[in-house]
Structure formats: C-alpha cells, structure tokens
Design an enzyme around this catalytic site. Structure first.
Site, PDB file in Angstrom:
ATOM      1  N   TYR A  41       0.818  -1.217   0.000  1.00  0.00           N
ATOM      2  CA  TYR A  41       0.000   0.000   0.000  1.00  0.00           C
ATOM      3  C   TYR A  41       0.853   1.269   0.000  1.00  0.00           C
ATOM      4  O   TYR A  41       0.427   2.301  -0.507  1.00  0.00           O
ATOM      5  CB  TYR A  41      -0.908   0.040   1.245  1.00  0.00           C
ATOM      6  N   LYS A  58       2.734 -15.313   2.814  1.00  0.00           N
ATOM      7  CA  LYS A  58       2.975 -16.091   1.598  1.00  0.00           C
ATOM      8  C   LYS A  58       4.477 -16.356   1.531  1.00  0.00           C
ATOM      9  O   LYS A  58       5.167 -16.001   0.564  1.00  0.00           O
ATOM     10  CB  LYS A  58       2.452 -15.293   0.387  1.00  0.00           C
ATOM     11  N   ASP A  85      -3.308 -18.140   0.543  1.00  0.00           N
ATOM     12  CA  ASP A  85      -4.265 -18.865  -0.309  1.00  0.00           C
ATOM     13  C   ASP A  85      -4.992 -19.937   0.507  1.00  0.00           C
ATOM     14  O   ASP A  85      -6.213 -20.088   0.427  1.00  0.00           O
ATOM     15  CB  ASP A  85      -3.578 -19.450  -1.553  1.00  0.00           C
ATOM     16  N   ASP A 132      -6.689  -6.827   3.896  1.00  0.00           N
ATOM     17  CA  ASP A 132      -7.762  -6.152   3.166  1.00  0.00           C
ATOM     18  C   ASP A 132      -8.687  -7.190   2.549  1.00  0.00           C
ATOM     19  O   ASP A 132      -9.915  -7.135   2.705  1.00  0.00           O
ATOM     20  CB  ASP A 132      -7.145  -5.265   2.070  1.00  0.00           C
ATOM     21  N   ASP A 167     -12.650  -8.715   4.100  1.00  0.00           N
ATOM     22  CA  ASP A 167     -13.906  -8.665   3.344  1.00  0.00           C
ATOM     23  C   ASP A 167     -14.521 -10.058   3.286  1.00  0.00           C
ATOM     24  O   ASP A 167     -15.727 -10.233   3.458  1.00  0.00           O
ATOM     25  CB  ASP A 167     -13.670  -8.174   1.906  1.00  0.00           C
TER      26      ASP A 167
END
Ligand code: IPM
Ligand code: MG
Length: 353
Positions: free
Chosen positions: A138, A188, A220, A244, A248
């Site tokens: 970001y 990851k 994942d 993020d 959601d």
C-alpha cells in the site's frame, strides 16, 4: 473526550448520524463528549479541494478518537490519483500512525440465515482479524506506471521492516491473550521474501507469549480455510493487502458486511473507528443503509481508546437486543423480520440503550 467526526461520502452521513444519536444519549447522561465535524474523501475534495484537508487532519490529530463513515464514489473515479477519496483514507491512517487494524467477524445467532454459508458452519463464529495498516504494498516505494522497452509497466513494492511486523504482532498476541489464546499468522512465505521476514519476526514475538498457540498459514490456504471451517480461527494477524482481502471475505461469513465495525489503533490506543463496509453510493440518501457497523464502531471506541468496557458492553448489548427484537435493515432482512430504515434502526438502538 474529543471526537473528530468525519462522515465522508455516500451512506457515510446517514450511518454516522445514527452513531451520533447513541453518543448524544451518553452525553445527556453526563458523559463529557465533544464532537467536531470534518470533511474527508470526496466530501473533502468537494468542499476543500483535498480528500484529506489540512483542517481535518489537524482536527483528527487533536482528537482522542476519530469516528469515520465511509469514503468514495463513482463521480471521483476520474480524478488524479492523489485527489481520490481513498487517498484521503490512506493518508489519515498513515499520518495518525494507525498501524493496527482490528476487524472482528462475529456472527449474531439470529443472522445465521443471512450468511451465504450453511448455519452449522458459521454458528458461533467469532474471529478477530488484526490487519497491519500503514505498510506493505500500500505504501511501499518505488511505485508507479512508466514506459519501459516501449510498453507501459505498473509496479508496487511489498515491503515490511522488522519493527513494523513486531509492533503489530505484539498487538495481535495481546488480543489473543484476552480471547481464545490462538493466533494464526497469514503470509505467503513460500514465495515472498517479505513474508519470510514476517514469519520470522512473528515467531520471535511469540516467545514473549508462551500461552498463545501460534500457527501460520499461507494466504491462499487461509482463504480456503475461512470458508471451509471458519470456526478454527480465533485471532488472525496479517499484512495490509492480505488483511484487506481476507477481512472482506470473513465479513461475509457473518451475513452482512453492514454489521461489522473496525478499530485502527496507534501505539497509545488512540484510534479511528469506522464500519468495514464502503460508501455504497447505489443506496446513498435513501435511508436504507445498515447503521449497526458504525454504532458498533462506537462500542469499539469505548473499549479500546477510552477503556470503558461497561459502556462498550452496553452499546453492544443494545445492538444484540434490536437484532433479537427482529429489527432488520434490508441487507440482513430475511422472511419474517421487521424491515426498518437506517434512521429507525438508530432509534431502536437508542431505545434499547
Ligand atoms: C478498506 C478499504 C480501503 C483499503 C480502500 C477504500 C482504500 O478497502 O478499508 O478495507 O484498501 O484499505
Ligand atoms: Mg477493503
């Protein structure tokens, strides 16, 4: 208690107005709350030419806590990137050093039918996602779009320093200690060096919290586990971009993103409180949005910034009560529920208080 109130765009004004009704009740009972309004996002651009006007930033810096609605709208999509509403949000997070973003995903038993997953998979769900909020891809430099070898390339930088990982890990372990004492760190590390460092630093911090059971998942797999068996999770800690996305996803397990609050904290527990959902321009101005996420954000404000657990509990119980009484805005409405407007839901919470 000085509050900066930043309604922002879209449904922001409507939902913040309901949360302010709750604050007004507490004020009438004698709580010393001062509220001052500021513009942010598209509203900041429209009124002051900047998605985070200087006045708003100063007001927010001087406040003990910030209550935010939502930012963004299609009318701003064509603006230069630095002028877009989302930039205002990212800048205020960075300027106030709000590195720890707490996003609970909690299922209210009565709303199990509103989840897209089977009730038995989600009933009893209570996850806290701790998302790092001021680093990662970001904010990493370099970033941009430029021409290389005759074609455009776009690039961003995923970067974390040890100290950035350590401080958010400490917050997450601290929260795990107060809950089920289980923490899952999501990264990851099988592909990214940035994640490898993340994993190492989290493991170091774990030594200071021997009672907390630490696990790690690749992002994942974490996304898969969240829909397969979400109740395996207690607290999740992860970086900005993974957080993020996963927050959601987790929010939908609980039936509606309209129910979920969030807190963004600095190291002194000064915080910004906002619903997880966005500005929902399609329903703005219709008085049909769900104000409960914003009202619950006020509860989080009492819990984390003002350390007033009794008031936090009281607001959360009032929300539980209106849900149990059957009040439903459109997003959580199912057959048999009593469908109410945004403002009627705010009034119901005030009555329940
Ligand atoms: C969020 C939002 C923001 C983010 C956007 C609006 C910049 O999606 O708070 O999750 O990506 O952080
Ligand atoms: Mg998001």
């Amino acid at each position: 208690m000085k509050l900066a109130v930043l309604p922002g765009d879209g449904i922001g004004k409507e939902i913040v107005a309901q949360a302010v009704k709750v604050l007004e009740v507490l004020k009438r009972e004698g709580a010393k709350i001062e509220m001052e309004y500021g513009n942010i996002g598209g509203a900041g651009y429209d009124a002051e030419g900047d998605p985070l006007p200087e006045t708003t930033l100063n007001l927010s810096k001087a406040a003990d806590a910030v209550l935010l609605g939502a930012v963004g709208g299609p009318q701003y999509d064509k603006l230069d990137r630095p002028l877009r509403p989302e930039r205002g949000l990212l800048r205020i997070r960075k300027e106030l050093n709000l590195f720890a973003n707490l996003r609970p995903a909690l299922l209210y038993p009565e709303l199990a039918g509103a989840s897209s997953l089977k009730p038995e998979v989600v009933s009893g769900l209570d996850i806290m996602i701790v998302r790092e909020l001021t680093g990662d891809v970001y904010f990493g430099q370099p970033r941009g779009i430029e021409v290389r070898n005759g074609e455009r390339v776009g690039f961003n930088t995923m970067i974390y320093s040890e100290s950035e990982v350590r401080r958010v890990a400490q917050v997450a372990f601290g929260i795990a200690m107060k809950r089920g004492k289980k923490l899952c760190s999501v990264e990851k590390a099988n592909v990214l060096e940035c994640s490898e460092l993340w994993r190492d630093v989290v493991a170091e911090v774990a030594k200071d919290y021997p009672e907390v059971e630490l696990s790690t998942l690749y992002v994942d797999n974490a996304a898969m586990q969240l829909v397969k068996n979400p109740k395996q999770f207690d607290v999740i800690v992860t970086g900005n971009i993974f957080g993020d996305i996963l927050s959601d996803q987790a929010s939908m397990l609980s039936g509606s993103i309209g129910m979920l609050p969030s807190a963004s904290l600095d190291e002194n527990n000064k915080g910004m409180y906002e619903p997880i959902h966005g500005s929902a321009p399609d329903i703005a101005g219709k008085d049909i949005a769900n104000p409960l996420a914003t009202i619950l954000s006020v509860a989080m404000m009492y819990r984390y910034t003002f350390a007033d657990m009794a008031t936090a509990d009281r607001i959360e119980n009032a929300v539980k009560k209106v849900i149990a009484q059957g009040y439903r805005t459109g997003d959580i409405w199912t057959e048999g529920g009593h469908k109410v407007s945004c403002s009627a839901m705010g009034d119901a919470v005030v009555a329940a208080l």
